[in-house]
Write an enzyme that holds these catalytic residues in place. Sequence first.
Site, PDB file in Angstrom:
ATOM      1  N   GLU A   1      -0.547  -0.748 -12.193  1.00  0.00           N
ATOM      2  CA  GLU A   1       0.781  -0.175 -12.471  1.00  0.00           C
ATOM      3  C   GLU A   1       0.672   1.326 -12.726  1.00  0.00           C
ATOM      4  O   GLU A   1       1.585   2.088 -12.397  1.00  0.00           O
ATOM      5  CB  GLU A   1       1.448  -0.896 -13.644  1.00  0.00           C
ATOM      6  CG  GLU A   1       1.652  -2.403 -13.450  1.00  0.00           C
ATOM      7  CD  GLU A   1       2.370  -2.784 -12.164  1.00  0.00           C
ATOM      8  OE1 GLU A   1       3.126  -1.956 -11.607  1.00  0.00           O
ATOM      9  OE2 GLU A   1       2.148  -3.919 -11.684  1.00  0.00           O
TER      10      GLU A   1
ATOM     11  N   HIS B   1       0.971   2.995  -9.418  1.00  0.00           N
ATOM     12  CA  HIS B   1       2.368   3.159  -9.005  1.00  0.00           C
ATOM     13  C   HIS B   1       2.986   4.326  -9.775  1.00  0.00           C
ATOM     14  O   HIS B   1       3.720   5.146  -9.220  1.00  0.00           O
ATOM     15  CB  HIS B   1       3.184   1.903  -9.327  1.00  0.00           C
ATOM     16  CG  HIS B   1       2.976   0.765  -8.379  1.00  0.00           C
ATOM     17  ND1 HIS B   1       3.057   0.904  -7.021  1.00  0.00           N
ATOM     18  CD2 HIS B   1       2.716  -0.554  -8.607  1.00  0.00           C
ATOM     19  CE1 HIS B   1       2.842  -0.284  -6.447  1.00  0.00           C
ATOM     20  NE2 HIS B   1       2.631  -1.181  -7.390  1.00  0.00           N
TER      21      HIS B   1
HETATM   22 ZN   LIG Z   1       2.153  -3.260  -7.187  1.00  0.00          ZN
END
Ligand SMILES: [Zn+2]
Length: 703
Positions: free
Chosen positions: A494, A497
């Site tokens: 994450e 991202h």
């Molecule tokens: Zn992902």
Amino acid sequence: MKRNKFLILSILLISFSYVYGYVQNKDNVLMTEFNTPFGTVPFGQINTEDYLPAIEKAIDDAKLKIDRIIKNSGEPTFENTVEALENSTLWLNQLASIFFNINHANTNKGIQDAAQIISPMLTEFSNDVRLNEELFNKVKEVYGNKDKYELSAEQQMLLDKTYKDFIRNGVNLDSSDKEEFRKLTNELSLLTLDFANNVLAETNAYELHITSEDDLSGLPRDIIEAAAQTAKSKNKEGWVFTLHQPSYLPFQKFADNRQLREEIFRAYNSRGFHNNENDNQQIIKRIVEIRLRLAQLLGYKTYAEYVLEERMAKTPAKVDSFLNELLEASLPFAKKEYNEVQEFAKANGADFQIQKWDWYYYSEKLKKSKFDVNDEVLKPYFRLEDVKAGIFSLVNELYGISFKPNHDIPLYHPDVETYEVIDEEGRHLAILYLDFFPRESKQGGAWMTNYLEQYRLDNKDIRPHVSLVFNFAKPTETTPSLLTYNDVHTFLHETGHGLHSILSECQYCSLSGTNVYRDFVELPSQIMENWAEEKEWLNKVAVHYETGEKIPDDLLNKILESKNFNIGYSFIRQLAFGLNDMAWHTIMKPVAEPVADFEKAAGAAADIFPEVEGCVFNTAFGHIFSGGYAAGYYGYKWAEVLDADAFSLFKKNGIFDRETADSFRTNILSKGGSEDPMKLYKRFRGQEPSIEPLLESSGLISE
Ligand SMILES: [Zn+2]
């Protein structure tokens, strides 16, 4: 190695910004400019009932701006048409993000009810825009003249995307088809919401209440403690296990009581499949039927064909051959692993065939006997606070950015932490929210999202507000939050991202950060997970939370030796999800057979277990029925190919090599969707990606 996680991308087909041209309303903070540090969302001043009127107002505001574009009597240009359209919805976009993010991370009945109104309202608006012929004719004119303008690569991308969006959303349909298109998209937006609400309701509806200590046999201390805490919070004696991951997974792995393992397994794998008010079977069938019809109206044979046109993979045939190539490589390994686990179980007294609820239990024990390592041995070395510090410092080493806690930023829940993200020159890059622990108001899994996206407007660089949401084990009275090794991967994932958004340097909101093709979006996230498999990094992060002792070298070696344990199985599991997704979205007529039969047929090639009657996963498969991964689940594996190939360059140049990181930042992370992803990738890598590095690093190459 992929788990239940997804990234929420813009719900709308179009995107927006921040132009406040309306009367301030003192009672509704969402109708005012946010008077908070960095213009962050004023959580705490927002009432649930504020969302609807604010979003209505923002829609009206956007409509006015779009009307001005249409009524402009001058020659349509890139600026007065395409760019103006992009900017007309910035504020609406932000409000919608806030609303849907909260609906995912901290929902309540009022918010869920509002979503039932807001979601179709946004779809309706989006349709009004995309089906507007007058507006389209202006865009078409600009598109036809595009060689006349001197557009940057990003501007060309915006123009192409805007033009195609109209066509892909039905502007060329005749009026009765348009009417049908509109009706169907409205119905679809409600059905996907119903689907998600049903999964949440079913997840919360179940509990395994244990009152006899014998039934806890095999479970680690902290898991038992957490179950006792859950029981206490529900005013119950004993221990309560739930279908939330930090409770469910350890139970599958460690509980000696086979009957209870089966019970909770069946509960987990029959969510939405009980023929009750939360049943998702008809909803799924209707969702895929609508998607098929929408695709057909637009002239495509299947919904997958429609979706994949805008992906790196391009066609269903390409995805099928991709999935099958990986299946062929991994299936023999998965079968071997199954037999090995079966033999091991037999040698340890199991006189039965291994079922799905035995798999994790015996796998865990086999792994321990082979490598003498398991989650419980490792967890004390992965205290959440240490992992967080380790990830912050990794990101600092690669990209020179740092994280400064800010306690003045309003929060939507007291568990949330906030940071200012700053680069080496002291430039403010982003606001980061971290939300670590499960609660009933939060969806399961982990995801990254934005409260505000990066873009430039009137020479001002709007920096993003990024949120990473997890469901890690909560600290108990005696133990801090300790992560599994898998959680460490998730945290890195994450964060990847997040970096895609934090480091974004784009002009347009709808092309910035993670607004890229769905089969490209997991590259920045998955590449980060590679560091969890590097000794050099783990050595810096893993410290025993009680003794302060660094992780012993032999334990570290075992983690790395065991990283490909049962990898064949984990491949085929992902491939089964991908094959199911493709099956639902390559239908050419509505599905007549029961969901269970459809699922069985779709995934048969990738299944090595005896069948379990009464269990299905599609009725809780949020990725494809409510999460935006329809005809896109293969993207996880696709991106694994990309990330293994990309990371092989870091391996070659050094995993902390600043030059390689700079190139990754410049060519990929900062660019968002402003250019074709294959072009961006080749600029970083010097060549197209190859499947070999993934098979190699996964140990899936037979000698
Ligand atoms: Zn992902």
